[in-house]
Scaffold this motif. Sequence first.
Motif, PDB file in Angstrom:
ATOM      1  N   THR A 226       0.827  -1.217   0.000  1.00  0.00           N
ATOM      2  CA  THR A 226       0.000   0.000   0.000  1.00  0.00           C
ATOM      3  C   THR A 226       0.856   1.259   0.000  1.00  0.00           C
ATOM      4  OG1 THR A 226      -1.820  -1.108   1.137  1.00  0.00           O
ATOM      5  CG2 THR A 226      -1.735   1.288   1.305  1.00  0.00           C
ATOM      6  N   VAL A 227       1.906   1.276   0.832  1.00  0.00           N
ATOM      7  CA  VAL A 227       2.790   2.447   0.904  1.00  0.00           C
ATOM      8  C   VAL A 227       3.485   2.676  -0.440  1.00  0.00           C
ATOM      9  CG1 VAL A 227       4.836   3.410   2.010  1.00  0.00           C
ATOM     10  CG2 VAL A 227       3.117   2.220   3.394  1.00  0.00           C
ATOM     11  N   PHE A 228       3.927   1.606  -1.084  1.00  0.00           N
ATOM     12  CA  PHE A 228       4.606   1.730  -2.381  1.00  0.00           C
ATOM     13  C   PHE A 228       3.681   2.328  -3.443  1.00  0.00           C
ATOM     14  CE2 PHE A 228       5.346  -0.189  -6.579  1.00  0.00           C
ATOM     15  CZ  PHE A 228       6.589   0.380  -6.867  1.00  0.00           C
ATOM     16  N   VAL A 229       2.463   1.826  -3.533  1.00  0.00           N
ATOM     17  CA  VAL A 229       1.512   2.333  -4.527  1.00  0.00           C
ATOM     18  C   VAL A 229       1.162   3.790  -4.236  1.00  0.00           C
ATOM     19  CG1 VAL A 229      -0.832   2.079  -5.446  1.00  0.00           C
ATOM     20  CG2 VAL A 229       0.574   0.056  -5.048  1.00  0.00           C
ATOM     21  N   ALA A 230       1.100   4.166  -2.954  1.00  0.00           N
ATOM     22  CA  ALA A 230       0.801   5.558  -2.593  1.00  0.00           C
ATOM     23  C   ALA A 230       1.868   6.509  -3.138  1.00  0.00           C
ATOM     24  CB  ALA A 230       0.704   5.692  -1.079  1.00  0.00           C
ATOM     25  N   LEU A 231       3.124   6.110  -3.071  1.00  0.00           N
ATOM     26  CA  LEU A 231       4.210   6.931  -3.615  1.00  0.00           C
ATOM     27  C   LEU A 231       4.048   7.131  -5.122  1.00  0.00           C
ATOM     28  CD1 LEU A 231       7.234   5.422  -1.649  1.00  0.00           C
ATOM     29  CD2 LEU A 231       6.327   7.742  -1.416  1.00  0.00           C
ATOM     30  N   CYS A 232       3.640   6.075  -5.816  1.00  0.00           N
ATOM     31  CA  CYS A 232       3.422   6.171  -7.266  1.00  0.00           C
ATOM     32  C   CYS A 232       2.228   7.075  -7.588  1.00  0.00           C
ATOM     33  CB  CYS A 232       3.188   4.781  -7.856  1.00  0.00           C
ATOM     34  SG  CYS A 232       4.580   3.640  -7.659  1.00  0.00           S
ATOM     35  N   ALA A 233       1.188   6.993  -6.751  1.00  0.00           N
ATOM     36  CA  ALA A 233      -0.058   7.727  -7.013  1.00  0.00           C
ATOM     37  C   ALA A 233       0.137   9.235  -6.995  1.00  0.00           C
ATOM     38  CB  ALA A 233      -1.124   7.328  -5.997  1.00  0.00           C
ATOM     39  N   ILE A 234       1.109   9.724  -6.239  1.00  0.00           N
ATOM     40  CA  ILE A 234       1.361  11.167  -6.172  1.00  0.00           C
ATOM     41  C   ILE A 234       1.619  11.737  -7.566  1.00  0.00           C
ATOM     42  CG2 ILE A 234       2.983  12.928  -5.350  1.00  0.00           C
ATOM     43  CD1 ILE A 234       3.333  11.272  -2.818  1.00  0.00           C
ATOM     44  N   PHE A 235       2.292  10.956  -8.411  1.00  0.00           N
ATOM     45  CA  PHE A 235       2.679  11.434  -9.739  1.00  0.00           C
ATOM     46  C   PHE A 235       1.654  11.090 -10.822  1.00  0.00           C
ATOM     47  CE2 PHE A 235       6.467  10.459  -7.228  1.00  0.00           C
ATOM     48  CZ  PHE A 235       7.087  11.712  -7.219  1.00  0.00           C
ATOM     49  N   ILE A 236       0.607  10.360 -10.451  1.00  0.00           N
ATOM     50  CA  ILE A 236      -0.371   9.905 -11.443  1.00  0.00           C
ATOM     51  C   ILE A 236      -1.723  10.591 -11.285  1.00  0.00           C
ATOM     52  CG2 ILE A 236      -1.639   7.892 -12.318  1.00  0.00           C
ATOM     53  CD1 ILE A 236       0.747   6.166 -11.439  1.00  0.00           C
ATOM     54  N   LEU A 237      -2.209  10.715 -10.059  1.00  0.00           N
ATOM     55  CA  LEU A 237      -3.549  11.266  -9.828  1.00  0.00           C
ATOM     56  C   LEU A 237      -3.662  12.709 -10.311  1.00  0.00           C
ATOM     57  CD1 LEU A 237      -4.742  10.110  -6.280  1.00  0.00           C
ATOM     58  CD2 LEU A 237      -5.847   9.652  -8.466  1.00  0.00           C
ATOM     59  N   PRO A 238      -4.786  13.069 -10.940  1.00  0.00           N
ATOM     60  CA  PRO A 238      -5.022  14.477 -11.287  1.00  0.00           C
ATOM     61  C   PRO A 238      -5.621  15.231 -10.108  1.00  0.00           C
ATOM     62  CG  PRO A 238      -6.828  13.152 -12.087  1.00  0.00           C
ATOM     63  CD  PRO A 238      -5.859  12.191 -11.442  1.00  0.00           C
ATOM     64  N   ASP A 239      -5.542  16.547 -10.166  1.00  0.00           N
ATOM     65  CA  ASP A 239      -6.265  17.378  -9.215  1.00  0.00           C
ATOM     66  C   ASP A 239      -7.613  17.747  -9.841  1.00  0.00           C
ATOM     67  OD1 ASP A 239      -4.343  17.418  -7.117  1.00  0.00           O
ATOM     68  OD2 ASP A 239      -3.126  18.788  -8.313  1.00  0.00           O
ATOM     69  N   PHE A 240      -8.272  18.780  -9.350  1.00  0.00           N
ATOM     70  CA  PHE A 240      -9.530  19.224  -9.935  1.00  0.00           C
ATOM     71  C   PHE A 240      -9.250  20.031 -11.208  1.00  0.00           C
ATOM     72  CE2 PHE A 240     -10.946  19.294  -5.267  1.00  0.00           C
ATOM     73  CZ  PHE A 240     -11.359  17.969  -5.343  1.00  0.00           C
ATOM     74  N   PRO A 241     -10.245  20.199 -12.083  1.00  0.00           N
ATOM     75  CA  PRO A 241      -9.993  20.947 -13.326  1.00  0.00           C
ATOM     76  C   PRO A 241      -9.395  22.333 -13.110  1.00  0.00           C
ATOM     77  CG  PRO A 241     -12.099  19.821 -13.467  1.00  0.00           C
ATOM     78  CD  PRO A 241     -11.598  19.610 -12.062  1.00  0.00           C
ATOM     79  N   ALA A 242      -9.827  23.032 -12.065  1.00  0.00           N
ATOM     80  CA  ALA A 242      -9.342  24.393 -11.828  1.00  0.00           C
ATOM     81  C   ALA A 242      -7.988  24.435 -11.132  1.00  0.00           C
ATOM     82  CB  ALA A 242     -10.360  25.175 -11.000  1.00  0.00           C
ATOM     83  N   THR A 243      -7.550  23.319 -10.551  1.00  0.00           N
ATOM     84  CA  THR A 243      -6.310  23.324  -9.766  1.00  0.00           C
ATOM     85  C   THR A 243      -5.270  22.340 -10.277  1.00  0.00           C
ATOM     86  OG1 THR A 243      -7.199  21.662  -8.220  1.00  0.00           O
ATOM     87  CG2 THR A 243      -7.556  23.986  -7.674  1.00  0.00           C
ATOM     88  N   THR A 244      -5.590  21.592 -11.334  1.00  0.00           N
ATOM     89  CA  THR A 244      -4.702  20.524 -11.762  1.00  0.00           C
ATOM     90  C   THR A 244      -3.404  21.061 -12.353  1.00  0.00           C
ATOM     91  OG1 THR A 244      -4.655  18.415 -12.951  1.00  0.00           O
ATOM     92  CG2 THR A 244      -5.513  20.303 -14.157  1.00  0.00           C
ATOM     93  N   ARG A 245      -2.359  20.265 -12.259  1.00  0.00           N
ATOM     94  CA  ARG A 245      -1.078  20.621 -12.868  1.00  0.00           C
ATOM     95  C   ARG A 245      -1.233  20.661 -14.382  1.00  0.00           C
ATOM     96  NH1 ARG A 245       0.456  16.862  -8.761  1.00  0.00           N
ATOM     97  NH2 ARG A 245       0.247  15.175 -10.270  1.00  0.00           N
ATOM     98  N   ARG A 246      -0.615  21.619 -15.014  1.00  0.00           N
ATOM     99  CA  ARG A 246      -0.842  21.853 -16.437  1.00  0.00           C
ATOM    100  C   ARG A 246      -0.026  20.937 -17.346  1.00  0.00           C
ATOM    101  NH1 ARG A 246      -2.892  27.137 -16.704  1.00  0.00           N
ATOM    102  NH2 ARG A 246      -4.269  27.357 -14.912  1.00  0.00           N
TER     103      ARG A 246
END
Length: 492
Positions: A226-246
């Motif tokens: 679980t901890v390993f997948v959480a580290l990967c998820a930081i770089f994969i998950l999007p934020d909201f449309p108004a706040t997401t990384r471009r």
Amino acid sequence: MTSSRSSSISEKAPSAVVRPAAADVERDDPDAEFGGHGARKKLERKLLRKLDLRMSILIVIYILNYVDRNNAGAARLRGFEADLHLQGQEFATLLSILYVGYIIMQIPSNMFLNHIGKPSLYLPVCMMIWGTLSILTGITNNFVGALLTRFFLGFVEAAFFPGALFLISKWYKRSELGTRTALLYCGNIISNAFGALIASGILDGMGGKLGRAAWRWLFYIEGALTVFVALCAIFILPDFPATTRRWWLSEEERRLAMRRMEEDAGVGDEAETEVGGMASGLWMAVKDWKVWWMAFAMTSQVVALSFNAYFPTLSATMGFDPTVTLLLCAPPFVFTAIMAFVISRHSDKTGERFWHITGPFLGGIVGFIIAICTMNTAARYVSLFLMAQCYAGFVVMYTWVSNSFPRPPSKRAVAVALVNAFSQLGNVAGSYVWPSAWGPTYRNSYAICIATAGWAIVMCWVFRVHLGRLNAELDRAEREKGVKVKGFRYLL
């Protein structure tokens, strides 16, 4: 002076003429900023492909969320109760205490998530913490230690599911939401299938390694994963449309994402979400009786689904050894995952919710009745399939909740969290529905499931009738105003 002024006016006149023409084009074609209707559709398909790829990590996270939550059921087959010296209802208490923390934190968590607008950081950090707590469960030596780790595990796990539902509801339209919610919830369903398979392998192969019991290794390994997948998820998950990384989304795609949500809800309210308004959203959700009605309906459904935490125990009533028992848990949930996807997709295509919820629960009631009537091995195994596929209806129920509270986002965030949190009271009660004294037939337990499933169907029917009346009022209001294009309608 006059000549100069006239010359100046004549030079500016063409641009003054062009601007109204451009505005007229914009009014005639609302997709003009995206290059027209055809170009917008192409851009929309590209946007959805990008979103689906990134959102798929939520399925993996949900699998691990439920694996970490339910691994106590598998550990019970290999000495968990004996090593911790559990007596009476203490094991049931360990299961139920998780939902106390889970209930407490869901609404504050979604409010905080909506405020910061950064699910790509918030959800993975929570995931790392619950993975660590799962590992710590493996080092406990008594009831109190296990009770504390289970309580705080629920406290932190509360962030994920309502947060994930809120995240996808910020990117997908109502007609797209059912399929995506189904795919997300398939993570829960698949966790029951493959969680049992993983547990079987660990419990068979790790017993006695480094002087530790096999059930302890179960918590160590699954928590570390679980901890390993959480580290990967930081770089994969999007934020909201108004706040997401471009960097993964062009400015044009981001504008289209926001436009889609405005069109789907019938009004643009992204600014309200990002600026604040959460206290207002909380008040709007709390005073809306529809939120509480859905919360009570889902609570009844959760009690009916309480067999989930005891699935290895129910599988064991067929008389096989622990390894085969765990392996037999997988096929019913693989079947359920397929059913959930098919039913949710069909629900999206038809725009119908109630019968897509009711059908699977009626099938589940048939399964409960079979289990009450016979101890025949084949019949009881078939009943497990019928019980498990209730989850297909439960998935559509989650979608119906998101559909029924479209705006403002602050209200939707609280409504989704409140309904999910309140429904977990069903898990607290459901933990005590399957005492060992009622086994191996568990007739009383199945009777409770039949009653709660039936009552949930009645509550959903009342809700459907109410939404139908609201739609009729919207029809009448639009006719009186002479509106030709239908606006927002509740899905029934």
